[in-house]
Scaffold this motif. Structure first.
Motif, short mmCIF file in Angstrom:
data_model
loop_
_atom_site.label_atom_id
_atom_site.label_comp_id
_atom_site.label_asym_id
_atom_site.label_seq_id
_atom_site.Cartn_x
_atom_site.Cartn_y
_atom_site.Cartn_z
N UNK A 6 0.56 -1.44 0.11
CA UNK A 6 0.01 0.05 0.03
C UNK A 6 0.76 0.95 0.14
N UNK A 7 0.07 3.05 -0.01
CA UNK A 7 1.27 3.36 0.23
C UNK A 7 2.10 3.94 1.28
N UNK A 8 1.18 3.46 2.11
CA UNK A 8 2.59 3.25 3.45
C UNK A 8 3.83 2.27 3.61
N UNK A 9 3.59 1.74 2.80
CA UNK A 9 4.38 0.68 2.05
C UNK A 9 4.58 -0.80 2.83
N UNK A 254 -4.37 -0.20 21.94
CA UNK A 254 -3.12 -0.67 21.38
C UNK A 254 -3.42 -0.97 19.73
N UNK A 255 -4.09 -0.09 19.31
CA UNK A 255 -3.75 -0.28 17.40
C UNK A 255 -3.04 -0.66 16.82
N UNK A 256 -2.76 -1.54 16.06
CA UNK A 256 -2.23 -2.48 15.36
C UNK A 256 -1.85 -2.15 13.87
N UNK A 257 -2.67 -1.07 14.00
CA UNK A 257 -2.58 -0.70 11.73
C UNK A 257 -1.46 -0.92 11.45
N UNK A 258 -0.97 -0.25 11.63
CA UNK A 258 1.14 0.17 10.93
C UNK A 258 1.42 -1.19 10.61
N UNK A 259 1.24 -1.98 11.05
CA UNK A 259 1.35 -3.03 11.01
C UNK A 259 0.81 -4.23 9.84
N UNK A 310 -4.85 4.02 8.80
CA UNK A 310 -6.11 3.36 10.26
C UNK A 310 -6.64 3.62 10.74
N UNK A 311 -6.99 3.24 11.02
CA UNK A 311 -8.69 3.16 11.57
C UNK A 311 -8.32 4.07 13.02
#
Ligand code: SAM
Ligand code: SF4
Length: 330
Positions: A6-9, A254-259, A310-311
């Motif tokens: 995606x555009x965030x890698x 502890x949202x994990x959206x970055x991964x 992320x959400x």
């Protein structure tokens, strides 16, 4: 082929497929008591359509598949689909998330179809609370299903336990004990705003840190497992006394959206880049109109490219998705 980025890698190599939006129980945080808006059967993707979609996705490097729902074990002949998906070149892993009610009767055919990874959803060992949460009296069936699957030798099984505040506090330790005794990892899932009745607010979420404190008070110290797969949704801990592991899906605290590495296909053929996505992209029409594989591939890439960072559960801007959990596929 490298999996879509995606555009965030973030690399996307994992696909969750909902095979039905129907369910045989009625967990209040997912479904209303009397849902009226199930998809008509003609709108649900056929096995052939799902298989073709997976073949295209696997060719793009999306090699981890999880089947879910609604309740996937309500889909007739599910083992046939599992066998088909297992045979697709490039698929490295197939797993199933189920409420376990029909598991005792279906564990053998599922095993024979090649399934080894199972997540069973169970919040409590208390029959009355199970009834209250699910509006059905099926705890004995779920326990029989877990027994049967363990006896057959399914791989490391996990239990998903949804953590709702002022409701399941007294279940946290007994569930952990059940997991420790049976070598099953319990995964406590913070209650998320995906219910169909808009019951959620942050004060109703039993948070990971509070649950960890309860476990520490009962079983002694736990340590974070080193070198965890950063893309796995659960934060995992190990009991220091050797009692196995426990996990938390802390989407709220502890949202994990970055991964995140996942996309989802709904039972009616819509592609979603997030559980909480507002927009979705249609693939059913492509599958039914004779579109070439390249068009399906392009739609998958388009969906991944459109993915947000992320959400926004923890902000004022949060807008719940238009579909509840059972209609998305958890
Ligand atoms: N019926 C199957 C089941 O219950 O496991 C598969 C579908 S269900 C939608 C997938 C998972 O979503 C469940 O295991 C449950 O733990 C989780 N879930 C459902 N509603 C939720 C909510 N509002 N918040 C957090 N988790 C939820
Ligand atoms: Fe059914 Fe699963 Fe939703 Fe519960 S969480 S109502 S078992 S789909």
């Amino acid at each position: 082929m490298p999996a879509p980025v995606d555009t965030f890698g973030r690399i996307h190599d994992s696909l969750r497929i909902s095979v039905t939006d129907r369910c045989n129980i009625r967990c209040f945080y997912c479904m209303p008591e009397e849902p009226t808006n199930f998809q008509p059967r003609a709108e649900i993707l056929s096995f052939e359509e799902i298989e073709r979609f997976v073949r295209v996705a696997a060719g793009m490097g999306i090699n981890k598949i999880r089947l879910t729902g609604g309740e996937p074990l309500l889909r007739r002949d599910l083992p046939v689909l599992i066998e088909k998906i297992n045979g697709i070149a490039g698929v490295r892993d197939i797993a199933l998330t189920t409420n376990g009610v029909r598991l005792a009767e279906l564990a053998q055919p599922l095993y024979d179809a090649g399934l080894r990874r199972l997540n069973v959803h169970l919040d409590t060992l208390d029959r009355e609370r199970f009834k209250h949460i699910t509006r059905r009296d099926d705890l004995p069936k779920v326990l029989a299903g877990i027994d049967r699957a363990q006896a057959l030798g399914f791989g490391p099984m996990k239990i998903n336990a949804v953590a709702v505040k002022n409701l399941v506090e007294s279940d946290i330790v007994p569930m952990a004990r059940f997991g420790r005794e049976r070598g099953i990892e319990i995964r406590y899932i913070e209650f998320m705003p995906l219910d169909s009745q808009s019951l959620w607010d942050r004060s109703k979420v039993l948070l990971m840190d509070d649950m960890l404190a309860m476990l520490r008070a009962e079983f002694g110290d736990l340590e974070a497992i080193p070198d965890q797969d950063p893309r796995a949704p659960a934060t995992e801990f190990r009991y220091k006394d050797g009692g196995g592991t426990v996990g938390f899906i802390a989407s709220v605290s502890k949202p994990f959206c970055l991964n995140c590495n996942r996309i989802r296909l709904t039972a009616d053929g819509k592609l979603r880049y997030c559980l909480f996505a507002i927009e979705e992209m249609d693939v059913k029409e492509l599958l039914r109109s004779g579109a070439p594989d390249e068009a399906i591939e392009a739609r998958i890439r388009e969906n991944v490219r459109a993915k947000w960072l992320g959400h926004q559960i923890n902000t004022q801007q949060f807008v719940p998705p238009p579909r509840p959990m059972y209609a998305i596929g958890g």
